[in-house]
Design a protein around this motif. Structure first.
Motif, PDB file in Angstrom:
ATOM      1  N   ASP A 134       0.835  -1.206   0.000  1.00 22.23           N
ATOM      2  CA  ASP A 134       0.000   0.000   0.000  1.00 22.23           C
ATOM      3  C   ASP A 134       0.870   1.256   0.000  1.00 22.23           C
ATOM      4  O   ASP A 134       0.511   2.266  -0.626  1.00 22.23           O
ATOM      5  CB  ASP A 134      -0.950   0.012   1.193  1.00 22.23           C
TER       6      ASP A 134
ATOM      7  N   VAL B 176      -6.696   4.177  -2.445  1.00 24.29           N
ATOM      8  CA  VAL B 176      -7.933   4.286  -1.661  1.00 24.29           C
ATOM      9  C   VAL B 176      -8.875   3.137  -1.984  1.00 24.29           C
ATOM     10  O   VAL B 176      -9.545   2.596  -1.092  1.00 24.29           O
ATOM     11  CB  VAL B 176      -8.609   5.646  -1.938  1.00 24.29           C
TER      12      VAL B 176
ATOM     13  N   THR C  22      -4.270   6.170   3.508  1.00 29.45           N
ATOM     14  CA  THR C  22      -5.490   6.528   2.779  1.00 29.45           C
ATOM     15  C   THR C  22      -6.037   7.912   3.138  1.00 29.45           C
ATOM     16  O   THR C  22      -6.424   8.667   2.235  1.00 29.45           O
ATOM     17  CB  THR C  22      -6.564   5.441   2.987  1.00 29.45           C
TER      18      THR C  22
END
Length: 265
Positions: free
Chosen positions: A109, A154, A163
């Protein structure tokens, strides 16, 4: 004469070997280091701002110990080092490589977030040497690429710690894209290309209805339709403008709304 050349050759050879000792020490000193030692030294170099040296050490780590957590972490750190160094192309290549090799990594991420940051900072960096130019007056490719990267983060990782910041930056980027369309619409309006101005203003309103650019885009739309003699469309646009911005005076004064954008802090 021959003895003179021999001495000269010997001097050159001595200097060459000495030079290798001076400049080669740092390259050779790591040859017997463990993976843990290489990683620690590379991180120290990264923390001190020696990005090129840190990349060299991370690459050595990856090549000598290609399997395991240290190699994966080295690939991640290489992307960050290139980003900090300001090498956008290498940073993006390193990010894409990591994502391709380790799509299920626990820190993947962060790679999506870093991809957005690389393009975001490329967009912002343009202002460091273009005095008094609106961020939206340039090609919006970096803006779009940054938005797409943050959007993917996201979407894929809604619970990621990165995020919330990505969402905030996306809002900023949406405003920038809307303002870019407005800038183009105003450019066409100034040159009496009224149909092109109307189309671009309409695009800004439809695609980014909640952006700060909508108010001025409606003014451009009204003026364009008026110049084209499209009175019905002009009146419809004016009704939307008055309903949406009842306290606005842009249409009456012909003024320009103050730029919304600012440097990201």
């Amino acid at each position: 004469m021959q003895i003179k050349y021999i001495k000269l050759f010997g001097l050159i050879l001595t200097l060459s070997l000495g030079g290798c000792g001076i400049f080669g020490d740092k390259v050779e000193e790591s040859k017997n280091w463990s993976a843990e030692k290489l990683y620690a030294e590379a991180k120290d170099e990264l923390a001190s701002g020696s990005y090129e040296r840190s990349v060299q050490l991370f690459e050595k780590l990856e090549s000598r110990f290609p399997f395991g957590a240290y190699a994966q972490q080295a690939q991640l750190e290489i992307a960050y080092a290139y980003y900090k160094q300001g090498d956008q192309a290498q940073a993006l290549a390193a990010v894409d490589r990591f994502i391709k090799l380790h799509p299920n990594h626990t820190n993947v991420d962060y790679m999506y977030y870093l991809r957005g940051l690389i393009n975001f900072n490329e967009d912002m960096g343009f202002l460091s040497f273009i005095a008094n130019q609106d961020i939206t007056e340039r090609d919006p490719k970096a803006t779009r690429d940054s938005f797409d990267a943050f959007k993917e983060l996201v979407t894929r990782f809604p619970e990621s710690k990165y995020t919330p910041d990505a969402i905030a930056r996306m809002k900023y980027l949406v405003n920038a894209l809307a303002q870019y369309d407005l800038h183009v619409a105003k450019y066409y309006l100034r040159r009496n290309a009224f149909l092109a101005a109307a189309n671009r203003a309409q695009s800004a309103i439809k695609e980014y209805p909640d952006s700060p650019a909508s108010e001025e885009a409606l003014v451009v739309l009204i003026k364009s339709y008026d110049a084209l003699g499209m009175n019905e469309l002009r009146d419809d646009a004016k009704r939307v403008y008055l309903k949406s911005f009842p306290n606005s005076n842009l249409l009456e004064t012909g003024g320009v709304k103050k730029s919304w954008w600012k440097f990201w802090s």
